[in-house]
Design an enzyme around this catalytic site. Structure first.
Site, short mmCIF file in Angstrom:
data_model
loop_
_atom_site.label_atom_id
_atom_site.label_comp_id
_atom_site.label_asym_id
_atom_site.label_seq_id
_atom_site.Cartn_x
_atom_site.Cartn_y
_atom_site.Cartn_z
N GLU A 246 0.82 -1.21 0.00
CA GLU A 246 0.00 0.00 0.00
C GLU A 246 0.86 1.26 0.00
OE1 GLU A 246 -2.95 -0.33 -0.78
OE2 GLU A 246 -3.20 -2.47 -0.34
N THR B 50 28.84 -5.03 3.22
CA THR B 50 27.61 -5.51 3.86
C THR B 50 27.47 -7.01 3.70
OG1 THR B 50 26.60 -3.37 3.28
CG2 THR B 50 25.14 -5.11 4.05
N GLY C 218 30.55 -1.01 -1.90
CA GLY C 218 31.36 -1.80 -0.98
C GLY C 218 31.62 -3.20 -1.50
N GLU D 103 29.72 -9.28 -4.26
CA GLU D 103 31.01 -9.86 -4.63
C GLU D 103 31.19 -11.31 -4.18
OE1 GLU D 103 31.45 -5.52 -5.05
OE2 GLU D 103 30.57 -6.79 -3.49
N GLY E 24 33.09 -19.62 -11.09
CA GLY E 24 33.47 -18.26 -10.74
C GLY E 24 33.14 -17.23 -11.79
N GLY F 19 35.98 -25.06 -2.05
CA GLY F 19 35.01 -26.14 -2.12
C GLY F 19 34.49 -26.55 -0.77
N ASP G 238 37.55 -17.14 -18.29
CA ASP G 238 37.15 -17.28 -16.88
C ASP G 238 38.35 -17.28 -15.94
OD1 ASP G 238 34.47 -17.38 -17.47
OD2 ASP G 238 34.30 -19.56 -17.34
#
Length: 485
Positions: free
Chosen positions: A188, A272, A303, A344, A375, A384, A398
């Protein structure tokens, strides 16, 4: 770095023949594209991109004006203590004030909108660029609540939101994190700010269903402004027999409100953590046990940030790309990343997890269980954890000599380095020939290991220039038998 001489590890006669993309890569690729938007129809409806959905939420053109031109919409608000003069003429039944619980939860809902856009809320009798009010009514008109869009015209009632409470409907008396009462408040307030429903429907007007949706992503998996279950888009917010809801704006809502008033990049602009060990200071971002129920779309101003889902025991799928969805803590598609946000790092739990990184340097930790970790681009740190883990690489880019990934805890005979989707193998069927040193032939690989440092590497020359086009480093020794092509 000294090279291991054992023939089982490095030998001029050791070669691997490509077998095509592996099942591990198939799982990565499938999940990476599960929530793709735009293009082909979904559920017989057009699939809208985030921008298209945001524009549709704003199609009515309602918005508050920045009266003092300071770049922020500043709204005052009050919790009504008596009914307005025209309350009873509107057929709303009996008026009642917000309880202390309702007031506290309404403030949290407003805060969640202020987090993502240049909007502020101040409790005051008047002032600012506009004024909001909250109150309860008792006469059911088919809806659990309603609010008015901020149209600038006489009698528009803009700023008002009303919540149904009577003997038959008590949901709005107990709003809380993840429940329908809190979602209703957020919904709302979204109307009060200028967002419409994702489709042309309203409670109390006929019997609308998902069949009336204009586009496929009109569900509560994408927008708190939607009426329709997340199950329509393949998501599931049920856990331990209970249905849970978003307490804050979701991906499409965030995009819409930012189009309207601008993005708030001051929000969580430091490092964070979301999930376990959260420092986000928001109830809906925090997990405390494997039974926690998370439903959120993250907005983050900057960050180095982390999804910490390490305390969950269920199998999870975590994707760090913007506008992606993740399966967290036993739910499906319950965590998403808003457009323009970068996360990250990701930590899985004790289940068999699937982790997908983005183009930046990520830290990905699988935790316990047999995990599959991809990755993507950037110089990633890949952990792992315990269990038999598979580290997947889908392209030469990669992990390169300039920005190599590092597998931080490789265990030979248990873990795998999966190169099967790299096009040289998957398409061109180039054999991988292990040698002690490059000799100028495409497809040559060198496995190196230094016992003193416990550091190893896998270098591959794909072009025949006697230089490593692909390089991944390991903490721990890898063998030929650990490589998948």
């Amino acid at each position: 770095m000294s090279k291991v001489k054992e023939s089982a590890i490095v030998s001029a006669t050791s070669a691997l023949q490509p077998q095509g993309p592996s099942s591990s890569y198939g799982l990565i690729n499938s999940f990476a594209h599960q929530y793709d938007r735009g293009g082909a129809n979904v559920n017989g409806k057009p699939s809208y991109t985030v921008d298209q959905a945001a524009n549709y939420l704003l199609r009515d053109g309602a918005a508050w004006k920045d009266l003092n031109k300071d770049g922020t919409i500043s709204l005052s608000y009050t919790f009504l203590t008596k009914a307005p003069s025209d309350f009873y003429s509107r057929g709303l039944g009996t008026f009642s004030q917000f309880s202390d619980l309702q007031k506290g939860q309404a403030k949290l809902a407003m805060q969640s909108w202020a987090d993502v856009a240049k909007v502020t809320f101040t409790e005051a009798a008047s002032g600012g660029d506009g004024h909001m009010t909250f109150g309860n009514f008792s006469a059911s008109n088919g809806g659990a609540a309603f609010a008015y869009l901020p149209f600038d015209m006489p009698g528009s009632h803009k700023g008002e939101s009303w919540y149904l409470i009577n003997s038959s409907y008590q949901v709005n008396t107990t709003p809380g994190t993840g429940n329908y009462g809190r979602q209703t408040l957020t919904h709302e307030i979204g109307h009060v700010l200028g967002l419409s429903h994702p489709g042309d429907y309203n409670a109390g007007e006929g019997n609308p269903t998902y069949r009336d949706a204009t586009y496929a992503q009109d569900t509560r998996g994408y927008s708190v402004m939607s009426y329709w279950s997340e199950s329509n888009t393949g998501q599931n917010f049920v856990k331990a027999g209970g249905q849970y809801y978003a307490s804050a704006p979701l991906m499409d809502d965030i995009a819409a409100i930012q189009k309207l008033y601008g993005a708030n990049y001051a929000t969580r602009s430091g490092d964070t953590v979301y999930g376990f060990n959260s420092n986000a200071d928001r109830d809906f971002y925090s997990a405390t046990s494997s039974s926690s129920k998370l439903v959120f779309s993250v907005w983050d101003g900057g960050g180095n940030d982390t999804f910490d889902f390490s305390g969950f025991t269920q199998n999870q799928k975590i994707n760090l790309n913007e506008t992606s969805f993740s399966d967290v803590g036993g739910m499906i598609g319950n965590v998403s990343i808003a457009k323009g946000v970068t996360i990250e790092n990701a930590f899985g739990g004790s289940g068999n997890d699937l982790l997908i990184g983005n183009a930046l340097a990520n830290v990905l930790k699988g935790g316990a269980g047999n995990d599959i970790i991809y990755g993507g681009g950037g110089a990633d740190q890949l952990w792992g954890g315990t269990g038999a883990d598979t580290f997947v690489f889908g392209a030469i880019s990669d992990s390169t000599k300039a920005a190599p990934d590092r597998i931080m805890d490789f265990t030979s005979g248990q873990d795998k380095i999966d190169l099967s989707a790299i096009s040289a193998f998957a398409v061109n069927k180039l054999p991988l020939q292990f040698v002690n040193a490059f000799t100028g032939h495409a497809g040559e690989a060198v496995l190196s290991y230094d016992q003193g440092t416990n550091l190893g590497s896998l270098s591959i020359d794909f072009t025949g220039n006697s230089s490593a086009d692909f390089l991944v480093t390991t903490v721990g020794q890898a063998a030929v038998t650990d490589i998948v092509v």
